[in-house]
Design an enzyme around this catalytic site. Structure first.
Site, PDB file in Angstrom:
ATOM      1  N   GLU A 129      -0.032  -0.850   4.651  1.00 32.14           N
ATOM      2  CA  GLU A 129       1.234  -1.536   4.891  1.00 32.14           C
ATOM      3  C   GLU A 129       1.056  -2.797   5.721  1.00 32.14           C
ATOM      4  O   GLU A 129       1.677  -3.832   5.462  1.00 32.14           O
ATOM      5  CB  GLU A 129       2.219  -0.598   5.605  1.00 32.14           C
ATOM      6  CG  GLU A 129       3.571  -1.208   5.903  1.00 32.14           C
ATOM      7  CD  GLU A 129       4.421  -1.398   4.656  1.00 32.14           C
ATOM      8  OE1 GLU A 129       4.632  -2.570   4.277  1.00 32.14           O
ATOM      9  OE2 GLU A 129       4.858  -0.396   4.080  1.00 32.14           O
ATOM     10  N   LYS A 205      -2.636 -11.697   0.555  1.00 32.50           N
ATOM     11  CA  LYS A 205      -1.500 -10.779   0.558  1.00 32.50           C
ATOM     12  C   LYS A 205      -0.902 -10.664  -0.842  1.00 32.50           C
ATOM     13  O   LYS A 205      -0.476  -9.582  -1.255  1.00 32.50           O
ATOM     14  CB  LYS A 205      -0.463 -11.258   1.572  1.00 32.50           C
ATOM     15  CG  LYS A 205      -0.960 -11.190   3.005  1.00 32.50           C
ATOM     16  CD  LYS A 205      -0.035 -11.888   3.980  1.00 32.50           C
ATOM     17  CE  LYS A 205      -0.586 -11.809   5.399  1.00 32.50           C
ATOM     18  NZ  LYS A 205       0.251 -12.555   6.377  1.00 32.50           N
TER      19      LYS A 205
END
Length: 401
Positions: A129, A205
């Site tokens: 996460e 990302k």
């Protein structure tokens, strides 16, 4: 009461944030998990530098082998940077049957698929996460959505440093170089900021999100990665007068040619959900087929937002649910935006007569509507151009040259 034993690799900002957060939220963790969470080991580069952090019962070491040899070690938290030695450490941990949680986006972008497969083989879990947007729960939200929804497209402001610079340039009217120095002085940018301002951090990302959503990495040949270093104070001022704002955005979708990933500065209108996302904030807009558009916003980095994401992963590991998304094949051919903002710094902007001009701020800047932006660029090779996201209604005019 039983225990959940954790080792932390790296004791910089993120590692310390995890350690402090576990101690400060111990009662809440015990309530949620029904067991205490204990940090039993910390891996550092320099023992002397961290000697003041030594605690009774906590192994402080520079030797990862000592951590692997700890009996009943449940989770290893990776809070170091770079592909190595993190990749090697986590590989060894998974092979030994230890769960891992990582905040290392560069390493996970390159080796995520491999680590997830290894974790499945050894019946353990990888939590990641914290690799995407710090304290913004993007990964967990996508895991829930992917159980039924099909994700059509994701847009995100995923780098707080770039967003801070672009926001500050608009508010203060300073140059890129001066704003970057201010960001460095305030701790928002590294001494070498290239990873952030050139779009590498945001791209990593995007790769992580691509693997989660589509089960594959973006097509390298069609990937676009542009930084923000060429954006001038004049561009920012002109855009502001048009009611537009610069944002450094990751766009991710799957077309007929595979997963497409773009990292680039764009201009957005007041109707776009990222218009008010200023400073070091991160934001993600997820377009799905059932629920529609889901938007998340929050702090993308820092000691405690990142620690929060890591603790949430630890909780999910300790009480696992079905965490494997069912990848869906949703293909949508990329449609070039029909609206562009054009800047010509040195001379009058020449727009072909058959191009619709939505707004002309001066003889050097205009908003145009066209599918032939490449033709304008050929005729104006010194042009700066930015895609316009969001609906735009300003003063409409047709200019004949």
């Amino acid at each position: 009461m039983s225990h959940l034993n954790i080792a932390i690799l790296g004791f910089g900002t993120v590692g310390k944030g995890v350690h402090y957060s576990i101690k400060s939220h111990q009662a809440r963790l015990e309530q949620v998990l029904g067991k205490s969470v204990n940090v039993v080991a910390i891996l550092v580069k320099n023992l002397e530098k961290h000697e003041q952090s030594r605690e009774d019962g906590v192994l402080l070491t520079t030797n990862f082998e000592e951590i692997l040899n700890i009996g009943e070690l449940d989770v290893i938290v990776d809070a170091i940077v770079g592909c190595e030695p993190g990749h090697t450490y986590l590989t060894q941990a998974l092979e030994k049957g230890i769960h891992v949680v990582t905040a290392n986006k560069e390493m996970f972008a390159h080796h995520g698929e491999e680590l997830l497969a290894l974790a499945k083989k050894n019946d353990v879990t990888v939590g990641f996460e914290a690799t995407v947007a710090g304290g913004v729960p993007v990964i967990q939200t996508l895991r829930q959505l992917l159980q039924v929804n099909r994700v059509r497209k994701v847009e995100g402001i995923l780098n707080g440093t770039s967003n801070f610079i672009l926001s500050s340039m608009r508010k203060d009217g300073h140059t890129f170089e001066k704003t970057l120095r201010a960001a460095q002085e305030n701790g928002y940018a590294e001494a070498d900021p290239s990873n952030d301002i050139e779009g590498y951090d945001a791209y990593y990302k995007g790769v992580v999100l691509s693997q989660l959503i589509f089960g594959e990495k973006p097509e390298e040949q069609s990937t676009i990665r542009k930084g923000i270093t060429d954006i001038t104070a004049d561009y920012v001022e002109s855009a502001d007068e048009l009611g537009l704002r610069f944002r450094h955005i990751v766009t991710l979708f799957k077309g007929q040619k595979g997963v497409q990933c773009k990292v680039e500065p764009v201009l957005i209108s007041t109707e776009h959900p990222f218009y008010q996302v200023d400073g070091v904030q991160n934001a993600v807009s997820i377009e799905t087929d059932l629920v529609g558009n889901v938007q998340l916003q929050g702090p993308g980095a820092g000691m405690y937002p990142t620690a929060s994401a890591i603790l949430e992963d630890i909780i999910q590991i300790s009480r696992p649910v079905n965490s494997e998304p069912a990848y869906v094949v949703y293909q949508e051919e990329a449609a070039n935006s029909s609206k562009w903002v054009l800047f010509n710094k040195n001379k009058k902007l020449e727009v072909p007569y058959d191009i619709k001009v939505l707004a002309r701020l001066s003889d050097r800047a205009a908003v145009v509507e066209t599918e032939e932006v490449e033709r304008i660029l050929l005729e104006n090779p010194l042009l700066a151009y930015f895609e316009l996201k969001g609906n735009y209604q300003h003063r409409v005019e047709k200019v004949n040259v």
